[in-house]
Design a protein around this motif. Structure first.
Motif, PDB file in Angstrom:
ATOM      1  N   GLY A   1      13.833  48.335  44.162  1.00 33.78           N
ATOM      2  CA  GLY A   1      14.600  49.238  44.602  1.00 33.78           C
ATOM      3  C   GLY A   1      14.834  50.474  44.023  1.00 33.78           C
ATOM      4  N   GLU A   2      13.863  51.056  43.298  1.00 32.97           N
ATOM      5  CA  GLU A   2      13.754  52.218  42.739  1.00 32.97           C
ATOM      6  C   GLU A   2      13.220  53.311  43.438  1.00 32.97           C
ATOM      7  OE1 GLU A   2      13.603  50.143  38.244  1.00 32.97           O
ATOM      8  OE2 GLU A   2      11.972  50.774  39.011  1.00 32.97           O
ATOM      9  N   PHE A   3      11.645  53.079  43.657  1.00 32.27           N
ATOM     10  CA  PHE A   3      11.127  54.062  44.645  1.00 32.27           C
ATOM     11  C   PHE A   3       9.981  53.221  45.123  1.00 32.27           C
ATOM     12  CE2 PHE A   3       9.520  54.479  40.269  1.00 32.27           C
ATOM     13  CZ  PHE A   3       8.043  54.308  40.560  1.00 32.27           C
ATOM     14  N   ASP A   4       9.304  53.773  45.927  1.00 31.67           N
ATOM     15  CA  ASP A   4       7.970  53.189  46.620  1.00 31.67           C
ATOM     16  C   ASP A   4       6.711  54.284  46.589  1.00 31.67           C
ATOM     17  OD1 ASP A   4       8.373  54.866  48.713  1.00 31.67           O
ATOM     18  OD2 ASP A   4       9.317  53.204  50.070  1.00 31.67           O
ATOM     19  N   ILE A   5       5.854  53.752  47.224  1.00 31.85           N
ATOM     20  CA  ILE A   5       4.570  54.450  46.985  1.00 31.85           C
ATOM     21  C   ILE A   5       4.937  55.819  47.761  1.00 31.85           C
ATOM     22  CG2 ILE A   5       3.205  53.649  48.917  1.00 31.85           C
ATOM     23  CD1 ILE A   5       1.641  54.827  45.833  1.00 31.85           C
ATOM     24  N   ALA A   6       5.582  55.726  48.855  1.00 34.74           N
ATOM     25  CA  ALA A   6       5.662  56.970  49.624  1.00 34.74           C
ATOM     26  C   ALA A   6       6.337  58.042  48.846  1.00 34.74           C
ATOM     27  CB  ALA A   6       6.618  56.621  50.969  1.00 34.74           C
ATOM     28  N   ASP A   7       7.277  57.757  47.923  1.00 39.20           N
ATOM     29  CA  ASP A   7       8.000  58.641  47.209  1.00 39.20           C
ATOM     30  C   ASP A   7       7.138  59.148  46.147  1.00 39.20           C
ATOM     31  OD1 ASP A   7      10.653  58.075  48.160  1.00 39.20           O
ATOM     32  OD2 ASP A   7      10.534  56.056  47.213  1.00 39.20           O
ATOM     33  N   VAL A   8       6.078  58.471  45.815  1.00 34.23           N
ATOM     34  CA  VAL A   8       5.316  58.916  44.692  1.00 34.23           C
ATOM     35  C   VAL A   8       4.365  59.949  45.377  1.00 34.23           C
ATOM     36  CG1 VAL A   8       3.082  58.287  43.263  1.00 34.23           C
ATOM     37  CG2 VAL A   8       5.180  56.630  43.521  1.00 34.23           C
TER      38      VAL A   8
ATOM     39  N   ALA B   1       5.016  61.729  48.200  1.00 37.35           N
ATOM     40  CA  ALA B   1       5.755  63.030  48.599  1.00 37.35           C
ATOM     41  C   ALA B   1       6.103  63.735  47.400  1.00 37.35           C
ATOM     42  CB  ALA B   1       7.103  62.536  49.139  1.00 37.35           C
ATOM     43  N   ALA B   2       6.387  63.295  46.107  1.00 35.24           N
ATOM     44  CA  ALA B   2       6.839  64.140  44.959  1.00 35.24           C
ATOM     45  C   ALA B   2       5.592  64.874  44.677  1.00 35.24           C
ATOM     46  CB  ALA B   2       7.229  63.065  43.761  1.00 35.24           C
ATOM     47  N   ILE B   3       4.276  64.115  44.437  1.00 37.32           N
ATOM     48  CA  ILE B   3       3.235  64.994  44.042  1.00 37.32           C
ATOM     49  C   ILE B   3       2.585  65.833  45.102  1.00 37.32           C
ATOM     50  CG2 ILE B   3       1.493  63.126  44.800  1.00 37.32           C
ATOM     51  CD1 ILE B   3       1.464  65.377  41.695  1.00 37.32           C
ATOM     52  N   ASN B   4       2.848  65.509  46.245  1.00 36.83           N
ATOM     53  CA  ASN B   4       2.116  66.599  47.303  1.00 36.83           C
ATOM     54  C   ASN B   4       3.096  67.793  47.439  1.00 36.83           C
ATOM     55  OD1 ASN B   4       0.155  65.028  48.098  1.00 36.83           O
ATOM     56  ND2 ASN B   4       1.467  63.999  49.969  1.00 36.83           N
ATOM     57  N   ARG B   5       4.739  67.614  47.261  1.00 36.16           N
ATOM     58  CA  ARG B   5       5.524  68.827  47.068  1.00 36.16           C
ATOM     59  C   ARG B   5       5.023  69.742  45.730  1.00 36.16           C
ATOM     60  NH1 ARG B   5       9.594  64.798  48.875  1.00 36.16           N
ATOM     61  NH2 ARG B   5      10.088  65.175  50.925  1.00 36.16           N
ATOM     62  N   LYS B   6       4.945  68.823  44.506  1.00 39.24           N
ATOM     63  CA  LYS B   6       4.642  69.583  43.381  1.00 39.24           C
ATOM     64  C   LYS B   6       3.403  70.486  43.649  1.00 39.24           C
ATOM     65  CE  LYS B   6       5.028  67.418  39.666  1.00 39.24           C
ATOM     66  NZ  LYS B   6       4.933  66.227  38.495  1.00 39.24           N
ATOM     67  N   LEU B   7       2.301  69.806  44.032  1.00 34.47           N
ATOM     68  CA  LEU B   7       1.089  70.671  44.205  1.00 34.47           C
ATOM     69  C   LEU B   7       1.147  71.916  44.761  1.00 34.47           C
ATOM     70  CD1 LEU B   7      -1.361  67.663  44.593  1.00 34.47           C
ATOM     71  CD2 LEU B   7      -1.416  69.306  42.771  1.00 34.47           C
ATOM     72  N   ILE B   8       1.974  71.638  46.246  1.00 34.22           N
ATOM     73  CA  ILE B   8       2.111  72.825  47.177  1.00 34.22           C
ATOM     74  C   ILE B   8       3.128  73.999  46.244  1.00 34.22           C
ATOM     75  CG2 ILE B   8       3.170  73.573  49.190  1.00 34.22           C
ATOM     76  CD1 ILE B   8       2.546  70.849  50.306  1.00 34.22           C
ATOM     77  N   ARG B   9       4.135  73.417  45.715  1.00 31.07           N
ATOM     78  CA  ARG B   9       4.994  74.320  44.979  1.00 31.07           C
ATOM     79  C   ARG B   9       4.359  75.259  44.168  1.00 31.07           C
ATOM     80  NH1 ARG B   9       8.517  70.672  44.103  1.00 31.07           N
ATOM     81  NH2 ARG B   9       7.982  70.171  41.845  1.00 31.07           N
TER      82      ARG B   9
END
Length: 274
Positions: free
Chosen positions: A89-96, A98-106
């Motif tokens: 219940g911590e995170f799933d692959i979608a969270d992984v 989403a985080a890296i995609n946002r970071k690369l764009i940012r």
């Protein structure tokens, strides 16, 4: 003995990333594989490290098929850690993702933004990208209420020492703490070798030898060489030549271990020429 396997994934979906996620979930779920089901983040650390090194070896070998296979093994590690976290219940692959995609764009405003951080898109060079990356990381930490980072904070503690030395030097140089030219780097290496030669105690020799290695890594950095890659390739070259020496001796009915040093040296020179 033959075993008939039934694929849980259709051939049309076998190349999809989601299929990997589904397979790992099946392996770790009810009726799956007992070994896979009992793995944890901690138990898989060694596997992740081994797969990374095998990927580096595949790059060195220059074999595309081998590299594709090893990259797949790394993706398996990512999928396993994501599934372990999902089950907890911590995170799933979608969270992984989403985080890296946002970071690369940012962190690439010169590509995805208006270029205001560093000039018009297309005009920025690689060195400017590195400086902007560090500035953006620092700003993210400030916005998150984290303490002002040191340039050394982004050097992973678990890195092999040679890689860590080069990354430490890269970080320091990025913030202006560097030699003016390569001549100063070479002079420093000579100085450190002299201090090692003059060391008289075991503690001094250990300390000075570390300084020699650190200075030598800096020579690699200034030469555009990754010291870790260079040493890994040198290790492989020595291993291959040593095995060839042993083979040559065996083919001639010689016991390699008992050969005098001059005959071993002759075999070494022969192996180098092959």
């Amino acid at each position: 003995m033959s075993t008939n396997l039934v694929s849980p994934i259709s051939e049309e979906r076998i190349g999809e990333f989601q299929s990997l996620i589904d397979i790992v979930a099946r392996l770790r779920g009810p009726g799956g594989c007992p070994w896979d089901a009992e793995q944890t983040h901690e138990s898989l650390k060694r596997n992740l490290l081994e797969e990374c090194y095998e990927t580096l070896e595949a790059i060195d070998d220059g074999e595309p098929a081998e590299l594709a296979d090893e990259l797949g093994d790394i993706l398996v590690q990512v999928a396993f850690h994501a599934d372990i976290a999902r089950a907890a219940g911590e995170f799933d692959i979608a969270d992984v993702l989403a985080a890296i995609n946002r970071k690369l764009i940012r962190r690439h405003p010169h590509v995805f933004g208006d270029g205001s951080a560093s000039g018009s898109p297309g005009t920025i060079n690689a060195r400017q990208v590195e400086r902007n990356w560090e500035q953006l990381k620092a700003e993210e930490r400030r916005q998150a209420g984290k303490p002002e980072p040191s340039a050394m904070d982004s050097v992973p503690a678990a890195l092999p020492a040679l890689s860590a030395a080069q990354l430490i030097q890269d970080r320091a140089a990025r913030f202006g703490f560097d030699w003016d030219d390569a001549g100063g780097v070479l002079d420093k290496l000579v100085e450190e070798i002299g201090e090692f030669r003059d060391a008289t105690t075991e503690a001094e020799r250990l300390d000075e030898f570390g300084d020699v290695l650190f200075a030598l890594v800096n020579v690699a950095r200034w030469s555009g060489i990754q010291a870790e890659d260079a040493l890994r390739q040198a290790n492989a070259k020595f291993r291959n030549r040593y095995r060839l020496m042993e083979r040559l001796a065996s083919e001639r009915g010689q016991d390699f271990a008992t050969l005098p040093l001059d005959e071993k040296e002759a075999l070494w020179q022969e192996a180098k020429g092959m």
